[in-house]
Enzyme design. Sequence first.
Site, PDB file in Angstrom:
ATOM      1  CB  CYS A  88      51.265  21.854  66.647  1.00 15.17           C
ATOM      2  SG  CYS A  88      51.451  23.652  66.732  1.00 15.17           S
ATOM      3  CB  CYS A 139      48.421  24.060  66.729  1.00 12.90           C
ATOM      4  SG  CYS A 139      49.582  24.315  65.392  1.00 12.90           S
TER       5      CYS A 139
END
Length: 108
Positions: A36, A33
């Site tokens: 993230c 991600c």
Amino acid sequence: MANNIVTLTSENFEREVLQSDIPVVVDFWAAWCGPCRMVAPVIEELAQEYAGRVKFAKLNVDDYGDIAYTFRIMSIPTIMLFKNGQVVDKIIGARPKSDFVNFINRNL
């Protein structure tokens, strides 16, 4: 990962988050991600700045999907703040550090 950020697992989630005597910020994330990865350094800075007042933890949703499912994580990063074993607030997505500071301060 910073030393003062707890890596959550099925074995320690209840003890580290739900039974914590101080507020806990949990970063639900995954290695693939991009947002993230953008949030990770901010979380590390905040963990140092709030040391002793707020616990910071990360849960990899790919490894512990059952926990992510329990908390209805649909998008990552999702950052949840727990107090007394209950979710009191959450932020979804990458945000500037100031948003996270406000998020924590309004829930202390």
